[in-house]
Design a protein around this motif. Structure first.
Motif, PDB file in Angstrom:
ATOM      1  N   TYR A 100      10.108   0.680  -5.192  1.00 37.86           N
ATOM      2  CA  TYR A 100       8.906   1.217  -4.533  1.00 37.86           C
ATOM      3  C   TYR A 100       8.875   0.681  -3.103  1.00 37.86           C
ATOM      4  O   TYR A 100       8.203  -0.316  -2.809  1.00 37.86           O
ATOM      5  CB  TYR A 100       7.648   0.813  -5.300  1.00 37.86           C
ATOM      6  N   PRO A 101       9.595   1.316  -2.192  1.00 36.28           N
ATOM      7  CA  PRO A 101       9.782   0.729  -0.861  1.00 36.28           C
ATOM      8  C   PRO A 101       8.675   1.029   0.138  1.00 36.28           C
ATOM      9  O   PRO A 101       8.703   0.483   1.246  1.00 36.28           O
ATOM     10  CB  PRO A 101      11.100   1.370  -0.400  1.00 36.28           C
ATOM     11  N   ASN A 102       7.701   1.879  -0.224  1.00 34.30           N
ATOM     12  CA  ASN A 102       6.707   2.325   0.747  1.00 34.30           C
ATOM     13  C   ASN A 102       5.298   1.890   0.365  1.00 34.30           C
ATOM     14  O   ASN A 102       4.941   1.875  -0.814  1.00 34.30           O
ATOM     15  CB  ASN A 102       6.739   3.851   0.859  1.00 34.30           C
ATOM     16  N   THR A 103       4.511   1.538   1.372  1.00 33.28           N
ATOM     17  CA  THR A 103       3.106   1.203   1.159  1.00 33.28           C
ATOM     18  C   THR A 103       2.361   2.439   0.663  1.00 33.28           C
ATOM     19  O   THR A 103       2.567   3.550   1.172  1.00 33.28           O
ATOM     20  CB  THR A 103       2.477   0.688   2.457  1.00 33.28           C
ATOM     21  N   TRP A 104       1.500   2.247  -0.334  1.00 36.19           N
ATOM     22  CA  TRP A 104       0.825   3.358  -0.997  1.00 36.19           C
ATOM     23  C   TRP A 104      -0.624   3.423  -0.538  1.00 36.19           C
ATOM     24  O   TRP A 104      -1.344   2.428  -0.555  1.00 36.19           O
ATOM     25  CB  TRP A 104       0.898   3.171  -2.501  1.00 36.19           C
ATOM     26  N   LEU A 105      -1.054   4.612  -0.098  1.00 34.13           N
ATOM     27  CA  LEU A 105      -2.425   4.822   0.374  1.00 34.13           C
ATOM     28  C   LEU A 105      -3.302   5.238  -0.797  1.00 34.13           C
ATOM     29  O   LEU A 105      -3.096   6.300  -1.398  1.00 34.13           O
ATOM     30  CB  LEU A 105      -2.430   5.905   1.457  1.00 34.13           C
ATOM     31  N   ILE A 106      -4.283   4.414  -1.128  1.00 32.17           N
ATOM     32  CA  ILE A 106      -5.199   4.709  -2.224  1.00 32.17           C
ATOM     33  C   ILE A 106      -6.493   3.943  -1.971  1.00 32.17           C
ATOM     34  O   ILE A 106      -6.474   2.742  -1.679  1.00 32.17           O
ATOM     35  CB  ILE A 106      -4.585   4.331  -3.596  1.00 32.17           C
ATOM     36  N   PRO A 107      -7.662   4.597  -2.044  1.00 32.55           N
ATOM     37  CA  PRO A 107      -8.911   3.875  -1.797  1.00 32.55           C
ATOM     38  C   PRO A 107      -9.167   2.839  -2.886  1.00 32.55           C
ATOM     39  O   PRO A 107      -8.773   3.027  -4.042  1.00 32.55           O
ATOM     40  CB  PRO A 107      -9.965   4.981  -1.814  1.00 32.55           C
ATOM     41  N   THR A 134      -8.205   2.256  -7.104  1.00 31.96           N
ATOM     42  CA  THR A 134      -7.416   1.143  -7.655  1.00 31.96           C
ATOM     43  C   THR A 134      -8.206   0.416  -8.727  1.00 31.96           C
ATOM     44  O   THR A 134      -7.687   0.110  -9.808  1.00 31.96           O
ATOM     45  CB  THR A 134      -7.016   0.163  -6.533  1.00 31.96           C
ATOM     46  N   ASP A 135      -9.474   0.124  -8.433  1.00 36.90           N
ATOM     47  CA  ASP A 135     -10.332  -0.531  -9.429  1.00 36.90           C
ATOM     48  C   ASP A 135     -10.408   0.287 -10.710  1.00 36.90           C
ATOM     49  O   ASP A 135     -10.336  -0.255 -11.815  1.00 36.90           O
ATOM     50  CB  ASP A 135     -11.738  -0.729  -8.861  1.00 36.90           C
ATOM     51  N   ARG A 136     -10.553   1.598 -10.554  1.00 34.96           N
ATOM     52  CA  ARG A 136     -10.672   2.468 -11.721  1.00 34.96           C
ATOM     53  C   ARG A 136      -9.409   2.392 -12.586  1.00 34.96           C
ATOM     54  O   ARG A 136      -9.477   2.341 -13.818  1.00 34.96           O
ATOM     55  CB  ARG A 136     -10.917   3.905 -11.270  1.00 34.96           C
ATOM     56  N   ALA A 137      -8.249   2.366 -11.939  1.00 33.76           N
ATOM     57  CA  ALA A 137      -6.991   2.295 -12.684  1.00 33.76           C
ATOM     58  C   ALA A 137      -6.869   0.975 -13.438  1.00 33.76           C
ATOM     59  O   ALA A 137      -6.442   0.940 -14.603  1.00 33.76           O
ATOM     60  CB  ALA A 137      -5.810   2.469 -11.732  1.00 33.76           C
ATOM     61  N   LEU A 138      -7.254  -0.125 -12.799  1.00 31.27           N
ATOM     62  CA  LEU A 138      -7.179  -1.430 -13.449  1.00 31.27           C
ATOM     63  C   LEU A 138      -8.168  -1.533 -14.599  1.00 31.27           C
ATOM     64  O   LEU A 138      -7.850  -2.059 -15.677  1.00 31.27           O
ATOM     65  CB  LEU A 138      -7.417  -2.537 -12.425  1.00 31.27           C
ATOM     66  N   LEU A 190      -0.340   5.484  -8.819  1.00 24.76           N
ATOM     67  CA  LEU A 190       0.448   6.486  -8.104  1.00 24.76           C
ATOM     68  C   LEU A 190      -0.240   7.848  -8.139  1.00 24.76           C
ATOM     69  O   LEU A 190      -0.216   8.595  -7.152  1.00 24.76           O
ATOM     70  CB  LEU A 190       1.851   6.579  -8.698  1.00 24.76           C
ATOM     71  N   ALA A 191      -0.870   8.183  -9.262  1.00 24.15           N
ATOM     72  CA  ALA A 191      -1.562   9.467  -9.374  1.00 24.15           C
ATOM     73  C   ALA A 191      -2.779   9.543  -8.461  1.00 24.15           C
ATOM     74  O   ALA A 191      -3.193  10.635  -8.060  1.00 24.15           O
ATOM     75  CB  ALA A 191      -1.991   9.706 -10.828  1.00 24.15           C
ATOM     76  N   GLY A 192      -3.351   8.393  -8.111  1.00 26.33           N
ATOM     77  CA  GLY A 192      -4.565   8.370  -7.304  1.00 26.33           C
ATOM     78  C   GLY A 192      -4.330   8.214  -5.820  1.00 26.33           C
ATOM     79  O   GLY A 192      -5.293   8.144  -5.049  1.00 26.33           O
ATOM     80  N   GLY A 193      -3.059   8.144  -5.395  1.00 24.29           N
ATOM     81  CA  GLY A 193      -2.789   7.899  -3.985  1.00 24.29           C
ATOM     82  C   GLY A 193      -1.683   8.771  -3.434  1.00 24.29           C
ATOM     83  O   GLY A 193      -1.301   9.780  -4.020  1.00 24.29           O
ATOM     84  N   ASP A 194      -1.138   8.345  -2.284  1.00 27.90           N
ATOM     85  CA  ASP A 194      -0.084   9.116  -1.625  1.00 27.90           C
ATOM     86  C   ASP A 194       0.564   8.227  -0.566  1.00 27.90           C
ATOM     87  O   ASP A 194       0.054   7.138  -0.241  1.00 27.90           O
ATOM     88  CB  ASP A 194      -0.656  10.371  -0.981  1.00 27.90           C
ATOM     89  N   LEU A 229      -8.358  10.155   2.848  1.00 28.34           N
ATOM     90  CA  LEU A 229      -8.244   9.552   1.525  1.00 28.34           C
ATOM     91  C   LEU A 229      -7.665  10.583   0.566  1.00 28.34           C
ATOM     92  O   LEU A 229      -8.189  11.695   0.457  1.00 28.34           O
ATOM     93  CB  LEU A 229      -9.610   9.060   1.042  1.00 28.34           C
ATOM     94  N   PRO A 230      -6.572  10.255  -0.122  1.00 28.99           N
ATOM     95  CA  PRO A 230      -5.844  11.251  -0.908  1.00 28.99           C
ATOM     96  C   PRO A 230      -6.702  11.920  -1.980  1.00 28.99           C
ATOM     97  O   PRO A 230      -7.628  11.324  -2.534  1.00 28.99           O
ATOM     98  CB  PRO A 230      -4.724  10.414  -1.562  1.00 28.99           C
ATOM     99  N   HIS A 231      -6.345  13.174  -2.262  1.00 25.20           N
ATOM    100  CA  HIS A 231      -6.929  13.963  -3.356  1.00 25.20           C
ATOM    101  C   HIS A 231      -8.449  14.107  -3.206  1.00 25.20           C
ATOM    102  O   HIS A 231      -9.190  14.040  -4.195  1.00 25.20           O
ATOM    103  CB  HIS A 231      -6.579  13.339  -4.706  1.00 25.20           C
TER     104      HIS A 231
END
Length: 528
Positions: free
Chosen positions: A102-109, A113-117, A68-72, A221-223
């Motif tokens: 979490y009803p909305n699709t989240w935009l994150i490159p 996502t890989d970094r978070a995992l 969530l912190a990495g997207g929007d 791409l967010p942020h």
């Protein structure tokens, strides 16, 4: 040469599918290794949409906050026709509800996502071993032997099971000689470019359609100051490679010379592969993610389907390694392959519609969100099972969230109680609670968390969020699988039918006897 000590599971490929699986297995206490032939983590935006169901999975795995912190939230489309830009709502914005947090699709490159995992995996004490490439894979009745080469030379890895999460050109799938059925359209190519950009508003996902399926799109791409560009190439066009040539190509199509690209971070040429593996594994080796299915990018389905492959397979591997019938692993393909087949059809239709400038192809809704995907009718949720449905749910459906109050008056979400590698049993009403207390559960494998809803010491449902979401009309005993799907619903014969359903998913030996009731946590309504 002495054979090395066998690990429980070897995962080949450290993208979202393999990394999600690794997290799930490690939190089950399994000994795993995860390798990737790349020298470092993926650096491109590629798959950039995470669907609501996948956000729930990431919450359970402990990686959601970072994602969530990495997207929007996705911005509106800005469809350009000459100098005019028309706003178009691609994603309907929804407010969270008790059953869908979490009803909305989240935009994150994808790189984020890989970094978070990978960060979550590191918190659990494991790291991806980059720069290690699979060269050979063999197996017998007891183990898998993988030959790997890296900077330190060749290595032999022994594992009880192995999983190929190594993408559409999967070396694991080829080693298993599993067919990859479908098509690749070599004439339909899209240049993907991650670039730092000025001269373009960041509050829109810009699209410049053209006749004959020509299209350029730019998604912020967010942020960052980057956009992901998608440039659909003509059949005989050589993809521009230098930044100047890419800018010229964008200017010639958009007629907007205010747009400037300042730095290229990543590029790729995409061809719409539409393929499905004939089998999701062989023997002790399984396939997840793009190794098992590849899609068009339309609808943001590939990454999400892949992560949920791993989420389905992880608990089953854990149970079999703890002593459950290995037949449980056959349910992985039976449950996930039909899901991928449906997703392939959805994304293919959307991609074809975009080429025809069909506005409906740009809309996204419940079909893409993956909340309604179900295993009902599959081997663990047969339609003819001696089990009752509720007024809203079948066995095999996703278990919704709900808001409950503990005996101490503190509010909690049902998903907070689900979080972890365990099964959950929910007893609604006094008769179901009585039989839940008597339910046998093995002492090995995934434990059972027992929740009672109703007086005097259980949780309460003052706003009827549980009753409504689950369609409860009377005493009911629900068994929730570790992956958040309903494993059993009993509205009568609570004990015998639930015990029978659990038997197919649990180790067979060393079960607790009825005379040994499980511990009750004071004031919580939960027993473990």
């Amino acid at each position: 040469m002495t054979r090395p000590q066998a690990v429980d599971v070897l995962i080949i490929g450290a993208g979202p599918s393999g990394s999600a699986l690794a997290i799930d297995l490690v939190r089950r206490g399994l000994d795993i290794r995860i390798i990737d032939k790349s020298l470092h983590a993926f650096e491109g935006s590629r798959a950039k949409g995470i669907q609501p169901r996948s956000l729930e999975v990431l919450e359970d795995l402990g990686a959601l906050d970072d994602v969530l912190a990495g997207g929007d939230i996705y911005p509106k489309l800005g469809i350009h026709a000459g100098p005019i830009g028309v706003p178009w709502k691609m994603f309907p914005h929804k407010e969270a509800t008790p059953d869908v947090p979490y009803p909305n699709t989240w935009l994150i490159p994808q790189f984020r996502t890989d970094r978070a995992l990978h960060a979550r995996l590191g918190e659990l004490g494991r790291e991806v071993e980059f720069g290690k490439e699979l060269t050979a894979l063999t197996q017998d009745e007891d183990a898998v032997v993988a030959k790997v080469v890296g900077a330190d030379g060749a290595e032999e890895i022994i594992a009880r099971y192995a999983v190929g999460a190594d993408g559409g050109s999967s070396a694991v799938r080829k080693q298993l000689d599993i067919g990859f059925v479908g098509t690749t359209d070599e004439s339909d190519r899209v240049l993907i470019v991650d670039a730092s950009v000025s001269g373009l508003a960041r509050n829109r996902w810009h699209m410049w359609p053209g006749l004959g399926g020509k299209l350029i799109a730019a998604c912020p791409l967010p942020h960052s100051d980057m956009f992901q560009w998608m440039i659909r190439l003509t059949p005989d066009e050589n993809p521009p490679q230098q930044i100047g040539a890419i800018i010229d190509r964008i200017h010639s199509h958009t007629r907007n010379r205010h747009i400037q690209l300042h730095e290229i971070h990543w590029t790729s040429v995409f061809r719409p592969n539409i393929r499905l593996a004939e089998h999701y594994g062989r023997g002790r080796v399984f396939l997840v993610g793009d190794a098992a299915h590849v899609h068009t990018p339309a609808g943001a389905q590939g990454l999400n389907t892949g992560m949920q492959d791993g989420y389905n397979l992880g608990w089953k591997l854990g149970q079999v390694l703890a002593g459950a019938d290995p037949a449980l692993l056959a349910t992985y393909e039976a449950e996930r392959q039909p899901i991928a087949a449906g997703v392939l059809g959805l994304s293919t239709d959307k991609w074809g519609g975009i080429a025809k400038l069909d506005p409906s192809s740009m809309k996204r809704g419940k079909d893409e969100q993956q909340l309604a995907l179900t295993y009902y009718g599959g081997p663990l949720a047969p339609a003819d099972r001696d089990s009752s449905d509720t007024s809203t749910l079948h066995v095999g459906d996703r278990a919704p969230d709900a808001r409950l109050l503990g005996a101490d008056g503190a509010e909690t979400r049902l998903f907070n109680l689900f979080q972890g590698p365990h099964f959950t049993a929910i007893a609604y009403g006094p008769r179901a609670a009585r039989d839940l207390e008597l339910l046998n559960w093995p002492t090995t494998g995934a434990r059972l968390k027992r929740l009672t809803v109703g007086p005097p010491e259980g949780f309460s449902d003052p706003e009827n969020t549980l009753r409504s979401a689950y369609g409860l009309t009377g005493d009911t005993l629900l068994l929730i699988r570790p992956d958040g799907y309903i494993g059993h619903i009993a509205t009568r014969d609570f004990l015998t039918t639930t015990q029978a359903a659990a038997r197919a998913m649990s180790p067979r030996a060393r079960s607790r006897t009825m005379s040994q009731p499980s511990h009750t946590t004071p004031g919580s309504g939960a027993t473990e």
